[in-house]
Design an enzyme around this catalytic site. Structure first.
Site, PDB file in Angstrom:
ATOM      1  CD  GLU A 363      -3.367  -1.082   1.497  1.00  0.00           C
ATOM      2  OE1 GLU A 363      -3.800   0.041   1.816  1.00  0.00           O
ATOM      3  OE2 GLU A 363      -4.002  -2.134   1.661  1.00  0.00           O
TER       4      GLU A 363
HETATM    5  N1  CAA Z   1      -4.496  11.219  -3.223  1.00  0.00           N
HETATM    6  C1  CAA Z   1      -5.264  11.727  -4.223  1.00  0.00           C
HETATM    7  N2  CAA Z   1      -4.781  12.018  -5.443  1.00  0.00           N
HETATM    8  C2  CAA Z   1      -3.469  11.774  -5.660  1.00  0.00           C
HETATM    9  C3  CAA Z   1      -2.606  11.255  -4.670  1.00  0.00           C
HETATM   10  C4  CAA Z   1      -3.179  10.986  -3.400  1.00  0.00           C
HETATM   11  N3  CAA Z   1      -2.454  10.451  -2.394  1.00  0.00           N
HETATM   12  N4  CAA Z   1      -1.365  11.127  -5.181  1.00  0.00           N
HETATM   13  C5  CAA Z   1      -1.427  11.543  -6.456  1.00  0.00           C
HETATM   14  N5  CAA Z   1      -2.706  11.938  -6.742  1.00  0.00           N
HETATM   15  C6  CAA Z   1      -3.206  12.494  -8.006  1.00  0.00           C
HETATM   16  C7  CAA Z   1      -2.513  13.814  -8.332  1.00  0.00           C
HETATM   17  O1  CAA Z   1      -3.198  14.896  -7.752  1.00  0.00           O
HETATM   18  C8  CAA Z   1      -2.592  13.833  -9.852  1.00  0.00           C
HETATM   19  O2  CAA Z   1      -3.882  14.218 -10.257  1.00  0.00           O
HETATM   20  P1  CAA Z   1      -4.099  15.481 -11.278  1.00  0.00           P
HETATM   21  O3  CAA Z   1      -3.327  15.164 -12.512  1.00  0.00           O
HETATM   22  O4  CAA Z   1      -5.560  15.536 -11.454  1.00  0.00           O
HETATM   23  O5  CAA Z   1      -3.515  16.641 -10.549  1.00  0.00           O
HETATM   24  C9  CAA Z   1      -2.459  12.351 -10.212  1.00  0.00           C
HETATM   25  O6  CAA Z   1      -2.860  11.616  -9.072  1.00  0.00           O
HETATM   26  C10 CAA Z   1      -1.055  11.964 -10.610  1.00  0.00           C
HETATM   27  O7  CAA Z   1      -0.218  12.340  -9.526  1.00  0.00           O
HETATM   28  P2  CAA Z   1       1.321  12.564  -9.645  1.00  0.00           P
HETATM   29  O8  CAA Z   1       1.616  13.418 -10.852  1.00  0.00           O
HETATM   30  O9  CAA Z   1       1.801  13.039  -8.329  1.00  0.00           O
HETATM   31  O10 CAA Z   1       1.819  11.085  -9.984  1.00  0.00           O
HETATM   32  P3  CAA Z   1       3.238  10.457  -9.803  1.00  0.00           P
HETATM   33  O11 CAA Z   1       3.371   9.443 -10.867  1.00  0.00           O
HETATM   34  O12 CAA Z   1       4.300  11.489  -9.662  1.00  0.00           O
HETATM   35  O13 CAA Z   1       3.220   9.668  -8.369  1.00  0.00           O
HETATM   36  C11 CAA Z   1       2.537   8.490  -6.449  1.00  0.00           C
HETATM   37  C12 CAA Z   1       2.173   9.437  -7.588  1.00  0.00           C
HETATM   38  C13 CAA Z   1       2.171   9.171  -5.159  1.00  0.00           C
HETATM   39  C14 CAA Z   1       3.993   8.093  -6.406  1.00  0.00           C
HETATM   40  C15 CAA Z   1       1.668   7.238  -6.715  1.00  0.00           C
HETATM   41  O14 CAA Z   1       2.049   6.619  -7.927  1.00  0.00           O
HETATM   42  C16 CAA Z   1       1.664   6.230  -5.604  1.00  0.00           C
HETATM   43  O15 CAA Z   1       1.024   6.427  -4.587  1.00  0.00           O
HETATM   44  N6  CAA Z   1       2.365   5.093  -5.803  1.00  0.00           N
HETATM   45  C17 CAA Z   1       2.306   3.972  -4.888  1.00  0.00           C
HETATM   46  C18 CAA Z   1       1.239   3.019  -5.282  1.00  0.00           C
HETATM   47  C19 CAA Z   1       0.832   2.107  -4.177  1.00  0.00           C
HETATM   48  O16 CAA Z   1       0.582   2.539  -3.057  1.00  0.00           O
HETATM   49  N7  CAA Z   1       0.699   0.828  -4.498  1.00  0.00           N
HETATM   50  C20 CAA Z   1       0.236  -0.119  -3.551  1.00  0.00           C
HETATM   51  C21 CAA Z   1      -0.481  -1.204  -4.254  1.00  0.00           C
HETATM   52  S1  CAA Z   1      -1.972  -1.707  -3.518  1.00  0.00           S
HETATM   53  C22 CAA Z   1      -1.584  -2.869  -2.356  1.00  0.00           C
HETATM   54  O17 CAA Z   1      -0.484  -3.008  -1.892  1.00  0.00           O
HETATM   55  C23 CAA Z   1      -2.800  -3.596  -1.924  1.00  0.00           C
HETATM   56  C24 CAA Z   1      -2.679  -4.910  -1.296  1.00  0.00           C
HETATM   57  O18 CAA Z   1      -3.048  -5.915  -1.896  1.00  0.00           O
HETATM   58  C25 CAA Z   1      -2.261  -4.985   0.132  1.00  0.00           C
END
Ligand code: CAA
Length: 380
Positions: A363
């Protein structure tokens, strides 16, 4: 500011604690050792209402707040994190996502069984080449008019083989970047959808983690969640709450290890007195307690913000980051305090240490949480 838990919160905490001690503790070492799923135990969690705690009762849920949820997550994670991750994914990723963004028809068809305990759900975002960099989805959902054709592979999926319903993230318009991503509800028996074997993991071995394969898998248009292109926002918003659940899990793992270390340090004698009376051990326990208390405050703050309908994305990331890091620290020290006994399975702490490691990874890794936290600082 009032840190007192209400009568209702205390009741939920006690119910989860009693359940964990009487129904999860027996067999937890063997389940971990042999990677046996806690199937009967999760059925009981469904009966007791732990799998859809926060869902509105009109959809079969418990109608509880996020504080109740983190209290239950902490208690269950003290004993068995394999069971608590199954609970967390169902509650905060699947049920919350559907309740918040699903249509009424989707809620009646999918949320009601998921919240009332007749079904389990999974959340499929990660891929072999898209983990932290979640916008780089290779799974494609081609728009075919009244249905989508899904092709691709998902990795590391909790509840991968136990679920009836899967929330699957895929690209429909790759040229639009993250704005071309969609989220879909996929039913288990859909032709073209297969579940691969489970991973042989270091920890949380009772929770089976699978690869999912989609090959020309037809998904009705009615199963898309939200507007076209909402899928990435859906995933991020859902994970914001999921991280509070995993933070509570890390907190429970730390508290479980601390409880065991305190008990052991009171009983074990060395150099003529219980090891607790040696400052080297007492100071370790003091620091472990302080770390765990700090995690609890961060977890409760994030949960409280969510209940107040305030922005909780950064608070959730801070809670997950801190609780996961401190769970790793606390469990490692608990093993150290147990000495040689800490290194064998019967004393539980080595399992808690292996389980803690995963809270720094899934996550959103600790590094991803630091990205989220530092980006919020930039905006201030
Ligand atoms: N909440 C809401 N919106 C968000 C956000 C958040 N935490 N983070 C990013 N966004 C939105 C941004 O506002 C943007 O939207 P707009 O274009 O409309 O402004 C869009 O998403 C893209 O954001 P970024 O340009 O910041 O994207 P990025 O590529 O630079 O990175 C990141 C974003 C935060 C690194 C994201 O990719 C991330 O969280 N990565 C990790 C993914 C993750 O948590 N994976 C876990 C898998 S699920 C799992 O583990 C489940 C299980 O089975 C246990």
């Amino acid at each position: 500011m009032d840190f007192t838990l209400s009568e209702e919160h205390l009741m939920i905490q006690k119910a989860a604690r009693d359940f964990a001690r009487t129904e999860l503790l027996p067999g937890v070492i063997e389940r971990d050792d042999k990677a046996i799923k806690p199937i009967e135990q999760v059925k009981r969690m469904q009966e007791l209402g732990f799998m859809g705690m926060m869902v509105d009762p009109k959809y079969g849920g418990g109608g509880m707040d996020t504080i109740s949820y983190v209290l239950a997550m902490e208690e269950i994670s003290k004993i068995d994190s394999s069971a608590s991750v199954m609970m967390s994914v169902n509650n905060s990723l699947v049920c919350w996502g559907l309740e918040t963004y699903g249509t009424e028809e989707q809620k009646q068809k999918y949320l009601v069984p998921l919240a009332s305990g007749d079904a389990i759900g999974a959340f499929a975002l990660s891929e072999p080449e898209a983990g932290s960099d979640a916008t780089k989805q290779h799974t494609i959902a081609k728009d075919m008019g009244d249905y989508y054709l899904l092709n691709g592979i998902k990795n590391w999926i909790t509840n991968g083989s136990d679920s009836q319903y899967y929330l699957v993230i895929a690209h429909t318009h790759p040229e639009k970047g993250h704005k071309g991503i969609n989220a879909f509800i996929v039913e288990k028996d859909t032709p073209g959808f297969t579940v691969g074997p489970h991973e042989n993991k270091m920890g949380m071995r009772g929770s089976h983690t699978h690869q999912l394969m989609f090959q020309d898998c037809k998904v009705p248009k009615a199963n898309r969640i939200g507007e076209d292109g909402f899928g990435f926002k859906f995933a991020m918003n859902t994970l914001n709450g999921g991280r509070i659940g995993i933070a509570a899990q890390a907190l429970g793992i730390a508290q479980g290890a601390l409880d065991l270390a305190i008990q052991y340090a009171k009983e074990r004698k060395a150099f003529g007195k219980p090891i607790f009376e040696h400052q080297a051990i007492a100071f370790k326990l003091a620091k472990m307690h302080a770390e765990t208390e700090a995690s609890r405050l961060l977890v409760h703050k994030a949960a409280w913000l969510k209940d107040q309908h305030k922005d909780y994305s950064t608070a959730g990331a801070i809670a997950k980051y801190y609780a996961a890091e401190s769970a790793m620290y606390v469990t490692t020290e608990a093993v150290q305090i147990h000495g040689g006994y800490g290194y064998v399975k019967e004393y539980h702490v080595e399992r808690l240490m292996r389980d803690a490691k995963l809270t720094q990874i899934y996550e959103g890794t600790s590094e991803i949480q630091q990205i989220v936290i530092s980006r919020a600082l930039l905006k201030e």
